[in-house]
Design an enzyme around this catalytic site. Structure first.
Site, PDB file in Angstrom:
ATOM      1  N   PHE A  35      -2.263   1.807   5.388  1.00  0.00           N
ATOM      2  CA  PHE A  35      -2.489   1.667   6.834  1.00  0.00           C
ATOM      3  C   PHE A  35      -1.296   2.204   7.629  1.00  0.00           C
ATOM      4  O   PHE A  35      -1.330   2.256   8.858  1.00  0.00           O
ATOM      5  CB  PHE A  35      -2.691   0.190   7.201  1.00  0.00           C
ATOM      6  CG  PHE A  35      -3.885  -0.428   6.523  1.00  0.00           C
ATOM      7  CD1 PHE A  35      -5.165   0.039   6.787  1.00  0.00           C
ATOM      8  CD2 PHE A  35      -3.738  -1.468   5.623  1.00  0.00           C
ATOM      9  CE1 PHE A  35      -6.277  -0.507   6.168  1.00  0.00           C
ATOM     10  CE2 PHE A  35      -4.841  -2.025   4.995  1.00  0.00           C
ATOM     11  CZ  PHE A  35      -6.110  -1.545   5.272  1.00  0.00           C
TER      12      PHE A  35
ATOM     13  N   THR B 287       5.715   2.719  -1.646  1.00  0.00           N
ATOM     14  CA  THR B 287       4.836   1.606  -2.015  1.00  0.00           C
ATOM     15  C   THR B 287       4.522   1.640  -3.494  1.00  0.00           C
ATOM     16  O   THR B 287       5.116   2.431  -4.250  1.00  0.00           O
ATOM     17  CB  THR B 287       3.575   1.582  -1.108  1.00  0.00           C
ATOM     18  OG1 THR B 287       2.872   0.373  -1.352  1.00  0.00           O
ATOM     19  CG2 THR B 287       2.659   2.773  -1.344  1.00  0.00           C
TER      20      THR B 287
ATOM     21  N   LYS C 197       8.349   0.836  -5.870  1.00  0.00           N
ATOM     22  CA  LYS C 197       9.334   0.071  -5.097  1.00  0.00           C
ATOM     23  C   LYS C 197      10.613  -0.282  -5.877  1.00  0.00           C
ATOM     24  O   LYS C 197      11.680  -0.369  -5.286  1.00  0.00           O
ATOM     25  CB  LYS C 197       8.698  -1.212  -4.546  1.00  0.00           C
ATOM     26  CG  LYS C 197       7.711  -0.946  -3.411  1.00  0.00           C
ATOM     27  CD  LYS C 197       7.210  -2.244  -2.798  1.00  0.00           C
ATOM     28  CE  LYS C 197       6.129  -1.973  -1.766  1.00  0.00           C
ATOM     29  NZ  LYS C 197       5.715  -3.176  -1.044  1.00  0.00           N
TER      30      LYS C 197
ATOM     31  N   ASP D 281       9.691  -5.283   3.835  1.00  0.00           N
ATOM     32  CA  ASP D 281       8.595  -6.234   3.561  1.00  0.00           C
ATOM     33  C   ASP D 281       9.121  -7.649   3.749  1.00  0.00           C
ATOM     34  O   ASP D 281       8.503  -8.484   4.423  1.00  0.00           O
ATOM     35  CB  ASP D 281       8.125  -6.127   2.097  1.00  0.00           C
ATOM     36  CG  ASP D 281       7.297  -4.896   1.827  1.00  0.00           C
ATOM     37  OD1 ASP D 281       6.567  -4.460   2.727  1.00  0.00           O
ATOM     38  OD2 ASP D 281       7.376  -4.385   0.693  1.00  0.00           O
TER      39      ASP D 281
ATOM     40  N   GLY E   2       5.571 -12.715  -8.411  1.00  0.00           N
ATOM     41  CA  GLY E   2       5.546 -11.262  -8.568  1.00  0.00           C
ATOM     42  C   GLY E   2       6.398 -10.581  -7.503  1.00  0.00           C
ATOM     43  O   GLY E   2       7.299 -11.201  -6.921  1.00  0.00           O
TER      44      GLY E   2
ATOM     45  N   LEU F  44       0.030 -14.268   2.234  1.00  0.00           N
ATOM     46  CA  LEU F  44       0.473 -12.877   2.418  1.00  0.00           C
ATOM     47  C   LEU F  44      -0.709 -11.917   2.429  1.00  0.00           C
ATOM     48  O   LEU F  44      -0.580 -10.758   2.815  1.00  0.00           O
ATOM     49  CB  LEU F  44       1.455 -12.472   1.314  1.00  0.00           C
ATOM     50  CG  LEU F  44       2.724 -13.319   1.165  1.00  0.00           C
ATOM     51  CD1 LEU F  44       3.709 -12.622   0.234  1.00  0.00           C
ATOM     52  CD2 LEU F  44       3.375 -13.607   2.499  1.00  0.00           C
TER      53      LEU F  44
ATOM     54  N   TYR G  46      -3.831  -9.997   3.753  1.00  0.00           N
ATOM     55  CA  TYR G  46      -4.270  -9.628   5.105  1.00  0.00           C
ATOM     56  C   TYR G  46      -5.749  -9.221   5.140  1.00  0.00           C
ATOM     57  O   TYR G  46      -6.294  -8.983   6.208  1.00  0.00           O
ATOM     58  CB  TYR G  46      -3.390  -8.527   5.712  1.00  0.00           C
ATOM     59  CG  TYR G  46      -3.133  -7.355   4.801  1.00  0.00           C
ATOM     60  CD1 TYR G  46      -4.069  -6.348   4.649  1.00  0.00           C
ATOM     61  CD2 TYR G  46      -1.938  -7.265   4.090  1.00  0.00           C
ATOM     62  CE1 TYR G  46      -3.831  -5.284   3.805  1.00  0.00           C
ATOM     63  CE2 TYR G  46      -1.690  -6.201   3.237  1.00  0.00           C
ATOM     64  CZ  TYR G  46      -2.637  -5.216   3.097  1.00  0.00           C
ATOM     65  OH  TYR G  46      -2.402  -4.169   2.253  1.00  0.00           O
TER      66      TYR G  46
HETATM   67  P1  NAP Z   1       2.146  -8.760  -8.060  1.00  0.00           P
HETATM   68  O1  NAP Z   1       3.517  -8.191  -8.171  1.00  0.00           O
HETATM   69  O2  NAP Z   1       1.069  -8.291  -8.967  1.00  0.00           O
HETATM   70  O3  NAP Z   1       2.317 -10.352  -8.198  1.00  0.00           O
HETATM   71  C1  NAP Z   1       1.236 -11.226  -8.070  1.00  0.00           C
HETATM   72  C2  NAP Z   1       1.616 -12.579  -8.639  1.00  0.00           C
HETATM   73  O4  NAP Z   1       0.467 -13.412  -8.555  1.00  0.00           O
HETATM   74  C3  NAP Z   1       2.022 -12.529 -10.108  1.00  0.00           C
HETATM   75  O5  NAP Z   1       2.948 -13.551 -10.357  1.00  0.00           O
HETATM   76  C4  NAP Z   1       0.673 -12.783 -10.780  1.00  0.00           C
HETATM   77  O6  NAP Z   1       0.757 -13.278 -12.093  1.00  0.00           O
HETATM   78  C5  NAP Z   1       0.109 -13.839  -9.877  1.00  0.00           C
HETATM   79  N1  NAP Z   1      -1.340 -13.922 -10.033  1.00  0.00           N
HETATM   80  C6  NAP Z   1      -2.244 -12.926 -10.002  1.00  0.00           C
HETATM   81  N2  NAP Z   1      -3.491 -13.429 -10.180  1.00  0.00           N
HETATM   82  C7  NAP Z   1      -3.364 -14.765 -10.335  1.00  0.00           C
HETATM   83  C8  NAP Z   1      -4.264 -15.832 -10.572  1.00  0.00           C
HETATM   84  N3  NAP Z   1      -5.592 -15.636 -10.660  1.00  0.00           N
HETATM   85  N4  NAP Z   1      -3.767 -17.078 -10.679  1.00  0.00           N
HETATM   86  C9  NAP Z   1      -2.467 -17.292 -10.604  1.00  0.00           C
HETATM   87  N5  NAP Z   1      -1.537 -16.331 -10.383  1.00  0.00           N
HETATM   88  C10 NAP Z   1      -1.987 -15.075 -10.249  1.00  0.00           C
HETATM   89  O7  NAP Z   1       1.551  -8.551  -6.590  1.00  0.00           O
HETATM   90  P2  NAP Z   1       2.367  -8.525  -5.229  1.00  0.00           P
HETATM   91  O8  NAP Z   1       2.667  -7.130  -4.874  1.00  0.00           O
HETATM   92  O9  NAP Z   1       3.476  -9.501  -5.340  1.00  0.00           O
HETATM   93  O10 NAP Z   1       1.254  -9.015  -4.194  1.00  0.00           O
HETATM   94  C11 NAP Z   1       0.859 -10.374  -4.133  1.00  0.00           C
HETATM   95  C12 NAP Z   1       0.002 -10.601  -2.888  1.00  0.00           C
HETATM   96  O11 NAP Z   1       0.782 -10.360  -1.716  1.00  0.00           O
HETATM   97  C13 NAP Z   1      -1.205  -9.671  -2.785  1.00  0.00           C
HETATM   98  O12 NAP Z   1      -2.292 -10.390  -2.276  1.00  0.00           O
HETATM   99  C14 NAP Z   1      -0.787  -8.623  -1.784  1.00  0.00           C
HETATM  100  O13 NAP Z   1      -1.870  -8.109  -1.052  1.00  0.00           O
HETATM  101  C15 NAP Z   1       0.106  -9.462  -0.876  1.00  0.00           C
HETATM  102  N6  NAP Z   1       1.095  -8.620  -0.177  1.00  0.00           N
HETATM  103  C16 NAP Z   1       1.029  -8.598   1.182  1.00  0.00           C
HETATM  104  C17 NAP Z   1       1.933  -7.841   1.889  1.00  0.00           C
HETATM  105  C18 NAP Z   1       1.858  -7.823   3.382  1.00  0.00           C
HETATM  106  O14 NAP Z   1       2.478  -6.963   4.004  1.00  0.00           O
HETATM  107  N7  NAP Z   1       1.161  -8.746   4.008  1.00  0.00           N
HETATM  108  C19 NAP Z   1       2.915  -7.095   1.208  1.00  0.00           C
HETATM  109  C20 NAP Z   1       2.950  -7.148  -0.192  1.00  0.00           C
HETATM  110  C21 NAP Z   1       2.016  -7.925  -0.873  1.00  0.00           C
HETATM  111  P3  NAP Z   1       0.367 -12.257 -13.313  1.00  0.00           P
HETATM  112  O15 NAP Z   1       1.558 -11.379 -13.466  1.00  0.00           O
HETATM  113  O16 NAP Z   1       0.089 -13.173 -14.447  1.00  0.00           O
HETATM  114  O17 NAP Z   1      -0.862 -11.487 -12.855  1.00  0.00           O
END
Ligand code: NAP
Length: 289
Positions: free
Chosen positions: A23, A69, A73, A109, A136, A231, A233
Site C-alpha cells: 500500500f 519489506t 527486513k 514499523d 515473530g 497489529l 489491519y
Molecule cells: P511473523 O514474523 O510470521 O510472526 C508471527 C508470529 O505469530 C510468530 O511468532 C508465529 O509463530 C505466531 N503465529 C502464527 N500463527 C499462529 C497461530 N495460529 N497461533 C499462535 N501463534 C501464531 O509475522 P509478523 O511479520 O511478525 O506479523 C505478525 C502480524 O502483524 C501479522 O498479522 C501482520 O499483518 C501484522 N503486521 C502489521 C503491521 C502494521 O503495519 N500494522 C506491520 C507488520 C506486521 P510461528 O513461527 O510458529 O508461526
C-alpha cells in the site's frame, strides 16, 4: 494535482518479494502530490539472492530512499553503512535513507506503532504493563520499541519458545524491563490478563481471510482501563477487537501503525512534515479496493 516525471524527479521505492500487494506507493505518491513535491515512489520486486545488488543500486541509480519489506527486513542490515540503535536492537530495518551515498537503516514499523498508540489510541506506554501475543518479526519490533518507551513490564506469549527466549534476552540484556515469557496456552494467558494495561496481538490470528478466529484470550479478564491492540489491519476490526469493544475496552487496529511507519519514513527522507490525513485517506482507499 498530478506531477509528471522529469529529469529532476527524486525516486523513492520499496524492495520486497513479492511486492505487488504493498500500500506504500499509494500513501507516498498521494503525499508527494498533495505537497507538490517532484518525487515518485515505485515498487521494486527484489528476489532474496539479489538483495545486495539492489541495495548497491540505491547508490548507483541515485534513489533518494527506500522502504524494505518481507523477506528483506533482517538481511538488508548486512548491506547498509549505518543502522539506527533501535533498528540494530530489533534486528530489522524497513526504511533506508540515502544521504550523499551513505545508506542508513531505520525501523519505522516499531516507531509507527508507538506513535499510533499515543496519537490514535491516546495512550502513553510509559509505566504500563504490556502483554504481547506472538514473538515473530512484528512482535519483536513493537516489544523493543515499547521497552525503549519506558513500559514497566512485558509478558510475551508465543508457541515458539526460541523466539520468546531471543526476544527476552534482547530486552533484559539492553533495557531494564522485567520480561515474562509464557507458553501459548489459554490458562497461562488468562492468569496474566488481570495485570495487563495494554494487550497487543502481533500474530496473524484473525487476519483476512480467517476472520472468524481469535487468539485464546478471555478479554473479560482484562481490567476495565485496558487497551486492546491488534497489529492486523485487514480486517479493520478483528474478532479480538470486536469482543474487547463489546466489553467497553479501548481498541486500536493496525492501520495507524502502517500509516505512521510511512509518515516517519517520509519525514526521514524529505525533512518535511508528512501530510498525515492525506496519507490516511490514501491508505483507507487502498485498503477498501
Ligand atoms: P511473523 O514474523 O510470521 O510472526 C508471527 C508470529 O505469530 C510468530 O511468532 C508465529 O509463530 C505466531 N503465529 C502464527 N500463527 C499462529 C497461530 N495460529 N497461533 C499462535 N501463534 C501464531 O509475522 P509478523 O511479520 O511478525 O506479523 C505478525 C502480524 O502483524 C501479522 O498479522 C501482520 O499483518 C501484522 N503486521 C502489521 C503491521 C502494521 O503495519 N500494522 C506491520 C507488520 C506486521 P510461528 O513461527 O510458529 O508461526
Amino acid at each position: 494535482m498530478s506531477l509528471s516525471v522529469n529529469g529532476r524527479t527524486k525516486v523513492f521505492g520499496i524492495f520486497g518479494w513479492p511486492v505487488e500487494h504493498t500500500f506504500s506507493p499509494m500513501m507516498h505518491n498521494s503525499a508527494f502530490n498533495s505537497l507538490g513535491l517532484d518525487c515518485i515512489y515505485v515498487p521494486f520486486p527484489v528476489s532474496p539472492d539479489l538483495l545486495g545488488k539492489a541495495v548497491e543500486g540505491i547508490r548507483s541509480l541515485g534513489l533518494s530512499g527506500v522502504n524494505v519489506t518481507i523477506p528483506h527486513k533482517s538481511n538488508v542490515i548486512n548491506y547498509l553503512d549505518e543502522v539506527s540503535p533501535e533498528a540494530r536492537l530489533i534486528g530489522a530495518v524497513n526504511t533506508v535513507t540515502n544521504k550523499d551515498g551513505i545508506l542508513t537503516g531505520y525501523n519505522t514499523d516499531a516507531m509507527g506503532f508507538v506513535k499510533s498508540l499515543k496519537l490514535d489510541g491516546g495512550t502513553d506506554p510509559a509505566g504500563k504493563r504490556v502483554m504481547i501475543l506472538g514473538a515473530g518479526g512484528a512482535a519483536r519490533a513493537v516489544s523493543i520499541q515499547l521497552a525503549l518507551s519506558g513500559i514497566k513490564t512485558i509478558t510475551i506469549a508465543s508457541p515458539v519458545a526460541e523466539e520468546i527466549n531471543s526476544l527476552s534476552e534482547t530486552i533484559t540484556g539492553s533495557l531494564n524491563i522485567s520480561v515474562n515469557g509464557i507458553n501459548w496456552v489459554k490458562e497461562n494467558i488468562s492468569s496474566c490478563l488481570e495485570g495487563t494495561d495494554i494487550l497487543i496481538n502481533a500474530t496473524p490470528v484473525g487476519m483476512h481471510p480467517n476472520t472468524n478466529v481469535m487468539p485464546p484470550v478471555e478479554v473479560g479478564l482484562l481490567p476495565e482501563h485496558a487497551m486492546v491492540c491488534d497489529l492486523i489491519y485487514n480486517p479493520g476490526e478483528t474478532l479480538l477487537l470486536s469482543k474487547a469493544a463489546e466489553l467497553g475496552l479501548k481498541t486500536l487496529n493496525g492501520i495507524g501503525m502502517l500509516l505512521y511507519q510511512g509518515a516517519i519514513a517520509f519525514e526521514l527522507w524529505t525533512g518535511i512534515e508528512p501530510p498525515i490525513e492525506i496519507m490516511r485517506d490514501a491508505l483507507k482507499r487502498a485498503l477498501t479496493r
